[in-house]
Design a protein around this motif. Structure first.
Motif, mmCIF file in Angstrom:
data_model
loop_
_atom_site.group_PDB
_atom_site.id
_atom_site.type_symbol
_atom_site.label_atom_id
_atom_site.label_comp_id
_atom_site.label_asym_id
_atom_site.label_seq_id
_atom_site.Cartn_x
_atom_site.Cartn_y
_atom_site.Cartn_z
ATOM 1 N N VAL A 89 -18.286 -52.912 110.590
ATOM 2 C CA VAL A 89 -17.689 -54.160 111.064
ATOM 3 C C VAL A 89 -18.657 -55.288 110.744
ATOM 4 C CG1 VAL A 89 -16.791 -55.437 113.057
ATOM 5 C CG2 VAL A 89 -16.562 -52.938 112.964
ATOM 6 N N VAL A 90 -18.211 -56.280 109.982
ATOM 7 C CA VAL A 90 -19.100 -57.367 109.595
ATOM 8 C C VAL A 90 -18.543 -58.699 110.081
ATOM 9 C CG1 VAL A 90 -18.025 -57.589 107.292
ATOM 10 C CG2 VAL A 90 -20.344 -58.445 107.680
ATOM 11 N N ALA A 123 -12.082 -49.805 117.708
ATOM 12 C CA ALA A 123 -10.791 -49.412 117.149
ATOM 13 C C ALA A 123 -10.977 -48.786 115.763
ATOM 14 C CB ALA A 123 -9.880 -50.630 117.067
ATOM 15 N N GLU A 124 -9.862 -48.375 115.176
ATOM 16 C CA GLU A 124 -9.911 -47.803 113.834
ATOM 17 C C GLU A 124 -10.194 -48.906 112.798
ATOM 18 O OE1 GLU A 124 -9.629 -44.512 112.885
ATOM 19 O OE2 GLU A 124 -9.874 -44.248 115.058
ATOM 20 N N PRO A 125 -10.830 -48.554 111.688
ATOM 21 C CA PRO A 125 -11.088 -49.554 110.645
ATOM 22 C C PRO A 125 -9.792 -50.173 110.128
ATOM 23 C CG PRO A 125 -12.321 -47.528 110.228
ATOM 24 C CD PRO A 125 -11.375 -47.227 111.337
ATOM 25 N N LEU A 126 -9.855 -51.465 109.831
ATOM 26 C CA LEU A 126 -8.684 -52.179 109.322
ATOM 27 C C LEU A 126 -8.623 -52.175 107.804
ATOM 28 C CD1 LEU A 126 -8.929 -55.284 111.675
ATOM 29 C CD2 LEU A 126 -7.230 -53.456 111.824
ATOM 30 N N ASP A 127 -9.772 -51.994 107.167
ATOM 31 C CA ASP A 127 -9.875 -52.188 105.718
ATOM 32 C C ASP A 127 -9.224 -53.508 105.333
ATOM 33 O OD1 ASP A 127 -11.354 -49.909 105.167
ATOM 34 O OD2 ASP A 127 -9.573 -48.656 104.927
ATOM 35 N N GLY A 128 -9.483 -54.520 106.139
ATOM 36 C CA GLY A 128 -8.910 -55.842 105.925
ATOM 37 C C GLY A 128 -9.681 -56.883 106.712
ATOM 38 N N ILE A 129 -9.072 -58.062 106.829
ATOM 39 C CA ILE A 129 -9.738 -59.211 107.417
ATOM 40 C C ILE A 129 -9.056 -59.648 108.701
ATOM 41 C CG2 ILE A 129 -10.412 -61.624 107.056
ATOM 42 C CD1 ILE A 129 -10.266 -61.057 104.035
ATOM 43 N N VAL A 130 -9.859 -59.813 109.755
ATOM 44 C CA VAL A 130 -9.409 -60.437 110.994
ATOM 45 C C VAL A 130 -9.886 -61.883 110.975
ATOM 46 C CG1 VAL A 130 -9.567 -60.468 113.514
ATOM 47 C CG2 VAL A 130 -9.556 -58.290 112.294
ATOM 48 N N GLU A 131 -8.989 -62.817 111.233
ATOM 49 C CA GLU A 131 -9.368 -64.219 111.323
ATOM 50 C C GLU A 131 -9.402 -64.598 112.799
ATOM 51 O OE1 GLU A 131 -8.406 -67.527 108.180
ATOM 52 O OE2 GLU A 131 -6.751 -67.384 109.608
ATOM 53 N N LEU A 132 -10.517 -65.155 113.226
ATOM 54 C CA LEU A 132 -10.758 -65.440 114.643
ATOM 55 C C LEU A 132 -11.075 -66.917 114.816
ATOM 56 C CD1 LEU A 132 -11.204 -64.256 117.519
ATOM 57 C CD2 LEU A 132 -13.573 -63.833 116.843
ATOM 58 N N ALA A 133 -10.310 -67.590 115.697
ATOM 59 C CA ALA A 133 -10.500 -69.026 115.906
ATOM 60 C C ALA A 133 -10.378 -69.358 117.383
ATOM 61 C CB ALA A 133 -9.469 -69.820 115.107
ATOM 62 N N GLY A 134 -10.812 -70.561 117.735
ATOM 63 C CA GLY A 134 -10.668 -71.036 119.093
ATOM 64 C C GLY A 134 -9.222 -71.373 119.418
ATOM 65 N N PRO A 135 -8.944 -71.718 120.672
ATOM 66 C CA PRO A 135 -7.557 -71.948 121.090
ATOM 67 C C PRO A 135 -6.982 -73.290 120.675
ATOM 68 C CG PRO A 135 -9.038 -72.215 122.957
ATOM 69 C CD PRO A 135 -9.884 -71.732 121.811
ATOM 70 N N GLU A 136 -7.821 -74.209 120.139
ATOM 71 C CA GLU A 136 -7.306 -75.546 119.838
ATOM 72 C C GLU A 136 -8.075 -76.173 118.685
ATOM 73 O OE1 GLU A 136 -8.085 -77.898 123.326
ATOM 74 O OE2 GLU A 136 -10.086 -77.061 123.520
ATOM 75 N N PRO A 137 -7.387 -76.975 117.849
ATOM 76 C CA PRO A 137 -8.080 -77.691 116.783
ATOM 77 C C PRO A 137 -8.817 -78.906 117.332
ATOM 78 C CG PRO A 137 -5.734 -78.186 116.708
ATOM 79 C CD PRO A 137 -5.927 -77.163 117.787
ATOM 80 N N PRO A 175 -15.107 -47.245 105.255
ATOM 81 C CA PRO A 175 -14.035 -47.976 105.939
ATOM 82 C C PRO A 175 -14.618 -49.183 106.674
ATOM 83 C CG PRO A 175 -13.763 -45.627 106.255
ATOM 84 C CD PRO A 175 -15.099 -45.806 105.604
ATOM 85 N N PHE A 176 -13.921 -50.313 106.608
ATOM 86 C CA PHE A 176 -14.517 -51.553 107.103
ATOM 87 C C PHE A 176 -13.510 -52.426 107.828
ATOM 88 C CE2 PHE A 176 -12.710 -52.584 102.985
ATOM 89 C CZ PHE A 176 -12.122 -53.823 103.195
ATOM 90 N N SER A 177 -14.042 -53.373 108.570
ATOM 91 C CA SER A 177 -13.280 -54.475 109.150
ATOM 92 C C SER A 177 -14.129 -55.724 108.993
ATOM 93 C CB SER A 177 -12.978 -54.242 110.632
ATOM 94 O OG SER A 177 -12.217 -53.065 110.837
ATOM 95 N N ILE A 178 -13.560 -56.770 108.386
ATOM 96 C CA ILE A 178 -14.244 -58.050 108.244
ATOM 97 C C ILE A 178 -13.678 -59.002 109.282
ATOM 98 C CG2 ILE A 178 -14.640 -60.041 106.749
ATOM 99 C CD1 ILE A 178 -14.388 -58.090 104.357
ATOM 100 N N VAL A 179 -14.527 -59.512 110.152
ATOM 101 C CA VAL A 179 -14.105 -60.472 111.173
ATOM 102 C C VAL A 179 -14.628 -61.843 110.773
ATOM 103 C CG1 VAL A 179 -14.185 -61.116 113.607
ATOM 104 C CG2 VAL A 179 -14.128 -58.693 112.956
#
Length: 253
Positions: free
Chosen positions: A92-93, A175-189, A124-128
């Motif tokens: 997980v990176v 959790a299990e690896p996503l082999d993909g990208i999770v995009e994480l942001a705050g609740p408001e711009p 197996p990876f997950s990019i956050v």
């Protein structure tokens, strides 16, 4: 599970370790202060022995283009090699929203290189990818300050509390690896210049913020899509933090 958090004594990693331990996992912090140096490789084999998951959160000691690229390439390269030897099943990176949209910023290029090494490792990876932290608004303002005046761009951002980033990383790691990208942001711009004004007001800082759209971000040219979520078709999962900037500012006083 045994989960090793690289950079586990820092702002994000320390809380990730705590959250995973609260969930009953065998989570340990690995950093230079605990005898693990990913750049030189010192202590890596011992730290990863028996590990199921690695959470990769270290930060470079320098933001200069050459050193920061060398740091992430060597650190990540050594890490994935040690993971293969140890039989790690999930890497997980932590990366940055918009990193691949800002190639004129050396730090962003280095994070893209880090992501590539993880993707191509065969593990197996997950990019956050997280947006900028609330905790970084102050340093950004400091970098634009001269003689009591802070000059900042009004670029649109959607920053997030470090606590929410740690919580998301802990969830992904368990959790299990996503082999993909999770995009994480705050609740408001929020716009960068306004976020600094609100921070100064909350902390009693007397500096004046001057808006200069051409000021950019870390020397790079940005627009309202550069640092905000929702602009990357490669993202496989999108999540939002719960802590608002107003709530975070209450504790920043």
């Amino acid at each position: 599970m045994r989960i090793v958090v690289i950079g586990g004594t820092g702002l994000i990693g320390r809380r990730v370790v705590e959250l995973l331990q609260e969930q009953g996992h065998d989570a340990v912090a690995a950093s230079p202060s605990t005898g693990v140096d990913t750049v030189r490789g010192d202590g890596l084999a011992e730290a990863l022995r028996g590990a199921d998951v690695v959470v990769d959160t270290p930060n470079a000691p320098s933001f200069e283009d050459g050193p920061v690229l060398e740091f992430f390439e060597r650190s990540t390269g050594n890490l994935v090699a040690a993971e293969k030897d140890a039989g790690v099943r999930h890497h997980v990176v932590l990366s940055i929203v918009g990193a691949d949209r800002l190639p004129d910023i050396g730090y962003m290029r280095a994070k893209v290189a880090q992501e590539r090494i993880v993707r191509e490792s065969g593990i197996p990876f997950s990019i956050v990818r997280a947006t900028q932290f609330f905790e970084f608004i102050g340093p950004l303002a400091d970098g634009g300050t001269k003689d009591g005046t802070t000059v900042l761009s009004n670029v649109l951002m959607q920053p997030i509390a470090a606590a929410d980033v740690s919580e998301a990383l802990a969830e992904v790691a368990a959790a299990e690896p996503l082999d993909g990208i999770v995009e994480l942001a705050g609740p408001e711009p929020l716009r960068l210049d306004d976020a600094a004004r609100r921070l100064f007001a909350a902390t009693g800082d007397s500096r004046t913020v001057v808006t200069e759209p051409s000021a950019g971000y870390f020397g790079g040219t940005v627009d309202d899509r550069s640092l905000t979520p929702g602009n990357d078709p490669a993202v496989t999962d999108q999540r939002f933090g719960r802590i608002t900037y107003s709530r975070w500012l209450e504790n920043a006083r």
